[in-house]
Enzyme design. Structure first.
Site, PDB file in Angstrom:
ATOM      1  N   GLY A 240       0.830  -1.199   0.000  1.00 44.08           N
ATOM      2  CA  GLY A 240       0.000   0.000   0.000  1.00 44.08           C
ATOM      3  C   GLY A 240       0.864   1.249   0.000  1.00 44.08           C
ATOM      4  O   GLY A 240       1.959   1.256  -0.582  1.00 44.08           O
ATOM      5  N   GLU A 262       5.617  -3.707   0.459  1.00 41.83           N
ATOM      6  CA  GLU A 262       5.710  -3.433  -0.984  1.00 41.83           C
ATOM      7  C   GLU A 262       4.934  -2.148  -1.200  1.00 41.83           C
ATOM      8  O   GLU A 262       3.716  -2.117  -1.031  1.00 41.83           O
ATOM      9  CB  GLU A 262       5.136  -4.615  -1.766  1.00 41.83           C
ATOM     10  CG  GLU A 262       5.590  -4.640  -3.193  1.00 41.83           C
ATOM     11  CD  GLU A 262       4.655  -3.868  -4.086  1.00 41.83           C
ATOM     12  OE1 GLU A 262       4.989  -2.695  -4.376  1.00 41.83           O
ATOM     13  OE2 GLU A 262       3.627  -4.405  -4.471  1.00 41.83           O
ATOM     14  N   CYS A 296       1.779  -0.087  -8.834  1.00 43.89           N
ATOM     15  CA  CYS A 296       2.938   0.426  -8.103  1.00 43.89           C
ATOM     16  C   CYS A 296       4.140   0.618  -9.017  1.00 43.89           C
ATOM     17  O   CYS A 296       4.988   1.451  -8.738  1.00 43.89           O
ATOM     18  CB  CYS A 296       3.273  -0.502  -6.946  1.00 43.89           C
ATOM     19  SG  CYS A 296       3.348  -2.215  -7.445  1.00 43.89           S
TER      20      CYS A 296
HETATM   21  P1  NAI Z   1      -3.435   2.477   2.099  1.00 39.26           P
HETATM   22  O1  NAI Z   1      -1.985   2.241   2.301  1.00 39.26           O
HETATM   23  O2  NAI Z   1      -4.139   3.350   3.067  1.00 39.26           O
HETATM   24  O3  NAI Z   1      -4.250   1.083   2.076  1.00 39.26           O
HETATM   25  C1  NAI Z   1      -3.692  -0.169   1.776  1.00 39.26           C
HETATM   26  C2  NAI Z   1      -4.161  -1.185   2.813  1.00 39.26           C
HETATM   27  O4  NAI Z   1      -3.703  -0.773   4.093  1.00 39.26           O
HETATM   28  C3  NAI Z   1      -5.686  -1.298   2.929  1.00 39.26           C
HETATM   29  O5  NAI Z   1      -6.020  -2.638   3.192  1.00 39.26           O
HETATM   30  C4  NAI Z   1      -5.992  -0.428   4.126  1.00 39.26           C
HETATM   31  O6  NAI Z   1      -7.198  -0.792   4.777  1.00 39.26           O
HETATM   32  C5  NAI Z   1      -4.801  -0.708   5.006  1.00 39.26           C
HETATM   33  N1  NAI Z   1      -4.507   0.317   6.009  1.00 39.26           N
HETATM   34  C6  NAI Z   1      -4.724   1.655   5.927  1.00 39.26           C
HETATM   35  N2  NAI Z   1      -4.347   2.274   7.056  1.00 39.26           N
HETATM   36  C7  NAI Z   1      -3.873   1.318   7.895  1.00 39.26           C
HETATM   37  C8  NAI Z   1      -3.335   1.322   9.218  1.00 39.26           C
HETATM   38  N3  NAI Z   1      -3.218   2.456   9.917  1.00 39.26           N
HETATM   39  N4  NAI Z   1      -2.952   0.152   9.760  1.00 39.26           N
HETATM   40  C9  NAI Z   1      -3.055  -0.993   9.073  1.00 39.26           C
HETATM   41  N5  NAI Z   1      -3.564  -1.068   7.834  1.00 39.26           N
HETATM   42  C10 NAI Z   1      -3.966   0.070   7.234  1.00 39.26           C
HETATM   43  O7  NAI Z   1      -3.617   3.040   0.609  1.00 39.26           O
HETATM   44  P2  NAI Z   1      -4.935   3.782   0.013  1.00 39.26           P
HETATM   45  O8  NAI Z   1      -5.389   4.827   0.980  1.00 39.26           O
HETATM   46  O9  NAI Z   1      -5.894   2.766  -0.436  1.00 39.26           O
HETATM   47  O10 NAI Z   1      -4.330   4.476  -1.268  1.00 39.26           O
HETATM   48  C11 NAI Z   1      -3.619   5.698  -1.144  1.00 39.26           C
HETATM   49  C12 NAI Z   1      -2.432   5.691  -2.067  1.00 39.26           C
HETATM   50  O11 NAI Z   1      -1.555   4.637  -1.725  1.00 39.26           O
HETATM   51  C13 NAI Z   1      -2.714   5.477  -3.540  1.00 39.26           C
HETATM   52  O12 NAI Z   1      -3.142   6.641  -4.174  1.00 39.26           O
HETATM   53  C14 NAI Z   1      -1.377   5.020  -4.017  1.00 39.26           C
HETATM   54  O13 NAI Z   1      -0.528   6.109  -4.214  1.00 39.26           O
HETATM   55  C15 NAI Z   1      -0.852   4.192  -2.862  1.00 39.26           C
HETATM   56  N6  NAI Z   1      -1.090   2.753  -3.049  1.00 39.26           N
HETATM   57  C16 NAI Z   1      -0.048   1.958  -3.468  1.00 39.26           C
HETATM   58  C17 NAI Z   1      -0.269   0.626  -3.728  1.00 39.26           C
HETATM   59  C18 NAI Z   1       0.820  -0.270  -4.222  1.00 39.26           C
HETATM   60  O14 NAI Z   1       0.561  -1.214  -4.928  1.00 39.26           O
HETATM   61  N7  NAI Z   1       2.056  -0.056  -3.831  1.00 39.26           N
HETATM   62  C19 NAI Z   1      -1.584   0.016  -3.614  1.00 39.26           C
HETATM   63  C20 NAI Z   1      -2.611   0.927  -3.131  1.00 39.26           C
HETATM   64  C21 NAI Z   1      -2.344   2.233  -2.872  1.00 39.26           C
END
Ligand code: NAI
Ligand code: MG
Length: 491
Positions: A240, A262, A296
Site C-alpha cells: 500500500g 511493498e 505500483c
Molecule cells: P493504504 O496504504 O491506506 O491502504 C492499503 C491497505 O492498508 C488497505 O487494506 C488499508 O485498509 C490498510 N490500512 C490503511 N491504514 C492502515 C493502518 N493504519 N494500519 C493498518 N492497515 C492500514 O492506501 P490507500 O489509501 O488505499 O491508497 C492511497 C495511495 O496509496 C494510492 O493513491 C497510491 O498512491 C498508494 N497505493 C499503493 C499501492 C501499491 O501497490 N504499492 C496500492 C494501493 C495504494
C-alpha cells in the site's frame, strides 16, 4: 459510455459477505459494515461485514490453534503443497466468475482481470511446488558436534493488501506463507472485499483445515491497526502507501513484529533515440496506462531523448486520445474507472498542480463522463524534475514526460527520487542497457519491455519503495525462521 453500461453482461453474484474465522462465516462482534461500490457507476453493490479488534482477536486465536494444535502444524509438507494445488485448481475452474467479480468491484478491464487470474493460479502452483523443498542445511561446525538448520514457519502472519490487484496481491501473500506452513489472517482493502471472500469459500472446499486461512474485511485504521498491534501476530506483510507503512513500522515496534512492505513508486522509463521507436511508444503507453496507472510499477516518469522527443509525444498523444475508456466488463474497453472517488479526487488534484506549475498539458487532464470515476489518459510534457507531478506517486493515468540529452544525465535524474521500485530502458545498445540496469536504484529493471512480472522472480523495492521481496525463492526467506540444532556427538 452509457451505451456500454447498458450492454454490460449480467452482474456477477456476490455470494458471501461475512468474516471467515476458523472455517466459519461469522458476523462481526460489533456488527460493523462497509459499503462496496461499483466504480463504474458509484453505486453500492454489496454491504460487507467489517471486522474490528475483537474479530481480529478471534481470528488470531483460531490461527494460533491451527498452528500449535491443529492438523496444519503436523501434516507433511507435501500435503500442504497438495492443498495449495487443490486451491489453484479450484481458482482456475472459477476463473471466469472471479475475473468478472474483480472487474465489477475494482474497475479493471475484464482482459486485465483475466490476466490477473492467470497470475493467481501460477503463483499458487509455484509456491505449492515449494512446500516440500524448503530445506535446512547441515553445517560443518568446530568440535565434535552435529549442527543442522530447520526452516520453520514464522507463525501467525497478518497480511494487509490493497485494492489495485486484490486477488493477485492475495496470491502473492498466501503462496509463500502457506508453503512455509504459516497460518494467515488476511485483511483485504476496504474498497475491494469481494473476491477474497470467494477465495475463502474455495479454500474451505479445497480442504484447508480450520484456522489456516482467516479473512477479516474492514478498515485500515481499525481492523488493520488491530492486526499490527496484536501480540500474537508474528509478522505483517503489507502492500500500500508509504505513509501507511511508516505508521505500521511505528506500531509494530511494540511487539517487534517482522514486517515486509511493498510500496509505491515513481518509476523512470527511459527512451533513447536508438531504440525501436514503435516498440518504445507501445511500451511507454502500456507502462503508464495499464490498469489506469493504478499500479505500483507504473512508468510515470517518462524520460525521452531530446532528438526524438517531439515525435514521441505526438505518437503517445494520438494513442491516448483513441483509448477506449468505459465499462470494464465490456470486452472492447481498454481502460476502466479509477477505484474510488478518493483516487479520482487525488488524480484531478495532481492534474491541477501540473497545470499551475507550468507543465504542458498535451492530452486528457479531466474526468471522463459524469458518473463513475473515469479519467481520460493524460500526458504532461516538458515536466521539470522538481514539479509535484514528477515527484509524487499519482496512481492514475497521468504521465510526466521529461526530455533528456545524455546517458549520465538521465541515469542521475532517474535515481533522483525517494522511490526505487522499477525502472526501464529502451535502447538497442547493449552497453547502455547493462550499465543502466547496474546503476539504477530499483528492485526491477526492464530492458525493452515493461510490466513483465512473473511469480518466479523476486519483486520489491529499493529505498522507500519497500522492504523485503515477494515472489520467487526470495519470499520464502520472509515467511520462515531458521533454527539451528546442535547435538554433541560421543562423550
Ligand atoms: P493504504 O496504504 O491506506 O491502504 C492499503 C491497505 O492498508 C488497505 O487494506 C488499508 O485498509 C490498510 N490500512 C490503511 N491504514 C492502515 C493502518 N493504519 N494500519 C493498518 N492497515 C492500514 O492506501 P490507500 O489509501 O488505499 O491508497 C492511497 C495511495 O496509496 C494510492 O493513491 C497510491 O498512491 C498508494 N497505493 C499503493 C499501492 C501499491 O501497490 N504499492 C496500492 C494501493 C495504494
Ligand atoms: Mg489510506
Amino acid at each position: 459510455m452509457s451505451q456500454a453500461l447498458l450492454s454490460r453482461p449480467a452482474r456477477p453474484i456476490v455470494r458471501q459477505t461475512k468474516l471467515l474465522i476458523d472455517n466459519r462465516w461469522v458476523d462481526p462482534v460489533e456488527g460493523g459494515t462497509l459499503e462496496t461500490i461499483d466504480p463504474s457507476t458509484g453505486e453500492v453493490i454489496a454491504i460487507v461485514a467489517a471486522g474490528t479488534a475483537a474479530d481480529v482477536d478471534k481470528a488470531v486465536k483460531a490461527a494460533r490453534r491451527a498452528l500449535d494444535h491443529g492438523p496444519w502444524g503436523q501434516i507433511d509438507a507435501a500435503e500442504r503443497g497438495n492443498l495449495m494445488f487443490g486451491l489453484a485448481n479450484l481458482v482456475e475452474g472459477h476463473a471466469k466468475d472471479l475475473a468478472a467479480l474483480e472487474s465489477l468491484n475494482c474497475g479493471k478491464t475484464i482482459a486485465d482481470s483475466t490476466g490477473d487470474l492467470e497470475g493467481v493460479v501460477n503463483t499458487l502452483r509455484y509456491y505449492a511446488g515449494w512446500a516440500d523443498k524448503i530445506e535446512g542445511k547441515t553445517v560443518p561446525v568446530r568440535g565434535n558436534f552435529l549442527s543442522y538448520t530447520l526452516r520453520q514457519p514464522v507463525g501467525v502472519v497478518g497480511q494487509i493488501i490493497p485494492w489495485n490487484f486484490p486477488l493477485l496481491m492475495l496470491a502473492w501473500k498466501f503462496g509463500p506463507a502457506l508453503a512455509c506452513g504459516n497460518t494467515i489472517v488476511l485483511k483485504p482493502a476496504e474498497q475491494t472485499p469481494l473476491t477474497a471472500l470467494r477465495i475463502g469459500e474455495l479454500a474451505i472446499e479445497a480442504g484447508f483445515p480450520p484456522g489456516v486461512i482467516n479473512i477479516i474485511n474492514g478498515y485500515g485504521e481499525t481492523a488493520g491497526a488491530a492486526m499490527v498491534a496484536h501480540p500474537d501476530i508474528d509478522k505483517i506483510a503489507f502492500t500500500g502507501h508509504v505513509d501507511t507503512a511508516k505508521i505500521i513500522t511505528r506500531q509494530a515496534a511494540d511487539t517487534l513484529k517482522r514486517t515486509t512492505f511493498e510500496l509505491g513508486g515513481k518509476s523512470p522509463n527511459v527512451v533513447f533515440a536508438d531504440a525501436d521507436i514503435d516498440a518504445a511508444v507501445e511500451g511507454a503507453f502500456h507502462a503508464i496506462y495499464f490498469h489506469g496507472g493504478q499500479c505500483c510499477t507504473a512508468g510515470s516518469r517518462l524520460f525521452v531523448e531530446k532528438k526524438i522527443h517531439a515525435e514521441f509525444v505526438e505518437r503517445l498523444a494520438t494513442k491516448a486520445k483513441a483509448r477506449k475508456v468505459g465499462d470494464p466488463l465490456d470486452p472492447a474497453t481498454q481502460q476502466g474507472p479509477q477505484v474510488s472517488q478518493e483516487q479520482l479526487d487525488k488524480i484531478l488534484h495532481y492534474v491541477g498542480l501540473g497545470k499551475s506549475e507550468g507543465a504542458t498539458l498535451v492530452s486528457g487532464g479531466e474526468r471522463s463522463g459524469d458518473k463513475g470515476f473515469f479519467v481520460a489518459p493524460t500526458i504532461f510534457d516538458n515536466v521539470k524534475d522538481d514539479m509535484a507531478i514528477a515527484r509524487d506517486e499519482i496512481f492514475g493515468p497521468v504521465v510526466s514526460v521529461l526530455p533528456f540529452s545524455t546517458f549520465e544525465e538521465v541515469t542521475e535524474r532517474a535515481n533522483n527520487t525517494s522511490y526505487g521500485l522499477a525502472a526501464a530502458i529502451w535502447t538497442k545498445d547493449i552497453d547502455k542497457a547493462h550499465l543502466f540496469a547496474r546503476q539504477v536504484k530499483a528492485g526491477t529493471v526492464w530492458v525493452n519491455c515493461y510490466h513483465v512480472v512473473d511469480t518466479t522472480t523476486p519483486f520489491g523495492g529499493f529505498k522507500m519503495s519497500g522492504q523485503g521481496r515477494e515472489n520467487g525463492e526470495a519470499a520464502l526467506e520472509h515467511y520462515s525462521e531458521t533454527k539451528t540444532v546442535t547435538i554433541k556427538l560421543g562423550s
